[in-house]
Design a protein around this motif. Structure first.
Motif, PDB file in Angstrom:
ATOM      1  N   HIS A 213       0.801  -1.222   0.000  1.00 57.18           N
ATOM      2  CA  HIS A 213       0.000   0.000   0.000  1.00 57.18           C
ATOM      3  C   HIS A 213       0.834   1.272   0.000  1.00 57.18           C
ATOM      4  N   MET A 214       2.145   1.162  -0.178  1.00 54.13           N
ATOM      5  CA  MET A 214       2.985   2.356  -0.037  1.00 54.13           C
ATOM      6  C   MET A 214       2.770   3.357  -1.173  1.00 54.13           C
ATOM      7  N   TYR A 215       2.272   2.914  -2.317  1.00 53.71           N
ATOM      8  CA  TYR A 215       2.013   3.850  -3.414  1.00 53.71           C
ATOM      9  C   TYR A 215       0.534   4.206  -3.527  1.00 53.71           C
ATOM     10  N   SER A 216      -0.254   3.865  -2.530  1.00 51.10           N
ATOM     11  CA  SER A 216      -1.685   4.157  -2.561  1.00 51.10           C
ATOM     12  C   SER A 216      -1.952   5.515  -1.922  1.00 51.10           C
ATOM     13  N   ASN A 217      -3.224   5.881  -1.833  1.00 50.04           N
ATOM     14  CA  ASN A 217      -3.579   7.130  -1.168  1.00 50.04           C
ATOM     15  C   ASN A 217      -4.132   6.892   0.235  1.00 50.04           C
ATOM     16  N   LEU A 218      -3.855   5.703   0.797  1.00 49.82           N
ATOM     17  CA  LEU A 218      -4.327   5.407   2.148  1.00 49.82           C
ATOM     18  C   LEU A 218      -3.559   6.227   3.183  1.00 49.82           C
ATOM     19  N   LYS A 219      -4.279   6.644   4.227  1.00 46.26           N
ATOM     20  CA  LYS A 219      -3.655   7.359   5.331  1.00 46.26           C
ATOM     21  C   LYS A 219      -2.972   6.371   6.268  1.00 46.26           C
ATOM     22  N   LEU A 220      -2.114   6.904   7.139  1.00 41.94           N
ATOM     23  CA  LEU A 220      -1.398   6.042   8.087  1.00 41.94           C
ATOM     24  C   LEU A 220      -2.372   5.229   8.934  1.00 41.94           C
ATOM     25  N   GLU A 221      -3.414   5.876   9.438  1.00 42.81           N
ATOM     26  CA  GLU A 221      -4.349   5.164  10.312  1.00 42.81           C
ATOM     27  C   GLU A 221      -5.080   4.065   9.561  1.00 42.81           C
ATOM     28  N   GLU A 222      -5.273   4.227   8.261  1.00 41.79           N
ATOM     29  CA  GLU A 222      -5.941   3.200   7.469  1.00 41.79           C
ATOM     30  C   GLU A 222      -5.027   2.009   7.228  1.00 41.79           C
ATOM     31  N   ILE A 223      -3.748   2.266   6.984  1.00 38.97           N
ATOM     32  CA  ILE A 223      -2.799   1.165   6.843  1.00 38.97           C
ATOM     33  C   ILE A 223      -2.627   0.446   8.176  1.00 38.97           C
ATOM     34  N   ALA A 224      -2.603   1.209   9.272  1.00 39.02           N
ATOM     35  CA  ALA A 224      -2.502   0.607  10.603  1.00 39.02           C
ATOM     36  C   ALA A 224      -3.687  -0.307  10.859  1.00 39.02           C
ATOM     37  N   PHE A 225      -4.871   0.118  10.446  1.00 38.73           N
ATOM     38  CA  PHE A 225      -6.070  -0.697  10.625  1.00 38.73           C
ATOM     39  C   PHE A 225      -5.956  -2.010   9.867  1.00 38.73           C
ATOM     40  N   LEU A 226      -5.447  -1.962   8.633  1.00 38.84           N
ATOM     41  CA  LEU A 226      -5.274  -3.183   7.848  1.00 38.84           C
ATOM     42  C   LEU A 226      -4.257  -4.120   8.495  1.00 38.84           C
ATOM     43  N   CYS A 227      -3.320  -3.550   9.254  1.00 33.19           N
ATOM     44  CA  CYS A 227      -2.347  -4.351   9.997  1.00 33.19           C
ATOM     45  C   CYS A 227      -2.911  -4.823  11.337  1.00 33.19           C
ATOM     46  N   ASN A 228      -4.169  -4.446  11.609  1.00 37.69           N
ATOM     47  CA  ASN A 228      -4.826  -4.794  12.879  1.00 37.69           C
ATOM     48  C   ASN A 228      -4.076  -4.209  14.068  1.00 37.69           C
ATOM     49  N   MET A 229      -3.653  -2.957  13.927  1.00 37.64           N
ATOM     50  CA  MET A 229      -2.908  -2.266  14.970  1.00 37.64           C
ATOM     51  C   MET A 229      -3.504  -0.890  15.219  1.00 37.64           C
ATOM     52  N   SER A 230      -3.322  -0.393  16.429  1.00 40.46           N
ATOM     53  CA  SER A 230      -3.626   1.016  16.682  1.00 40.46           C
ATOM     54  C   SER A 230      -2.564   1.847  15.969  1.00 40.46           C
TER      55      SER A 230
END
Length: 278
Positions: free
Chosen positions: A191-208
């Motif tokens: 997802h590093m080249y996407s437009n996802l925000k940090l909190e959204e990537i964190a959510f996909l990682c199942n992390m706060s």
């Protein structure tokens, strides 16, 4: 944004321990990047509209001519209407135990597969249309007979898709019963080249977000915001140098809310405005 626990939020029809569950999902407005925690694997039979899903290590878009199979876990959903129509998607949820029973009943065995996807796209055909018509009759499986019939239809669907897609589909089913989770770095780098925000990537990682940032520092030795900005701006420059698009066409793709912010960040990094590349 609150996390939606699905299918638990879908009325009192859903009961804990349910192996198979059908739900007709309709909305009259666009839903963008809704945070979803799926407790069951899911078929999404899109009827009207379009759907975009960010899963742990991938992103996929489907239209009403396709169906989507995704595993349980965290994901982000975007559901868009077609003009003024109602978005309509028929959902079929199934547990890991129910899938295991199917694989054991028909004595399927896991074999190596060439693809490693987090989703499976199904091209709709005449059979799928008839299957959905039959499924519509089973939306209220209150009796034991209806539950048994739904179980038979579930097996029928999987057997049909195995006949259609062969070992590729069998291999994907086995990935859904694996206990292995996508590695942290795989999710980030998908997802590093996407437009996802940090909190959204964190959510996909199942992390706060705070846990994600700490873990990121350990893995990459620098803050995630700086690392992602560097990767995305570098990719944006590569895209602009090809001359096929302008900065105004791509700033949103790399996580910037407007052209001005994108231009400032780009010039700070490369010493040149993105509009000067060509």
């Amino acid at each position: 944004m609150a996390i939606e626990n699905i299918p638990e939020i879908y009325t009192n029809r859903f009961q804990e321990g349910t192996d198979l569950f059908i739900y007709d999902f309709r909305v009259t407005h666009n839903v963008v990047k809704s945070k979803v925690n799926l407790s069951m694997n899911m078929f999404s039979f899109l009827q009207v509209g379009s759907k975009y899903v960010h899963i742990a290590d991938a992103a996929v878009a489907v239209n009403e001519h396709q169906s989507l199979l995704i595993p349980k876990g965290n994901c982000l959903w975007t559901e868009l209407l077609n003009q003024d129509e109602v978005y309509f998607c028929k959902l079929l949820f199934f547990s890991e135990d129910r899938l295991c029973r199917f694989l054991n009943t028909y004595n399927f065995r896991q074999e190596p597969v060439s693809e490693d996807n987090s989703y499976f796209i199904i091209e709709n055909d005449a059979y799928m249309a008839l299957f959905l018509q039959a499924l519509a009759k089973l939306e209220e499986p209150h009796t034991g007979f209806q539950k048994q019939l739904l179980s038979v239809k579930f097996d029928e669907l999987l057997l049909y898709l195995i006949g259609k897609y062969g070992q590729r589909f069998i291999g994907y089913l086995f990935t859904m019963v694996s206990n292995e989770k996508s590695p942290f770095k795989t999710i980030v780098e998908r997802h590093m080249y996407s437009n996802l925000k940090l909190e959204e990537i964190a959510f996909l990682c199942n992390m706060s977000l705070s846990t994600f940032k700490r873990h990121f520092l350990i893995e990459y030795k620098e803050p995630p915001g700086r690392w992602l900005q560097d990767k995305r701006l570098t990719r944006a420059r590569e895209v602009l140098q090809k001359g096929d698009v302008k900065a105004s066409d791509i700033y949103d793709d790399y996580g910037y809310s407007n052209l001005s912010n994108f231009s400032i960040a780009f010039k700070n990094k490369f010493g040149i405005s993105p509009t000067d590349i060509g």
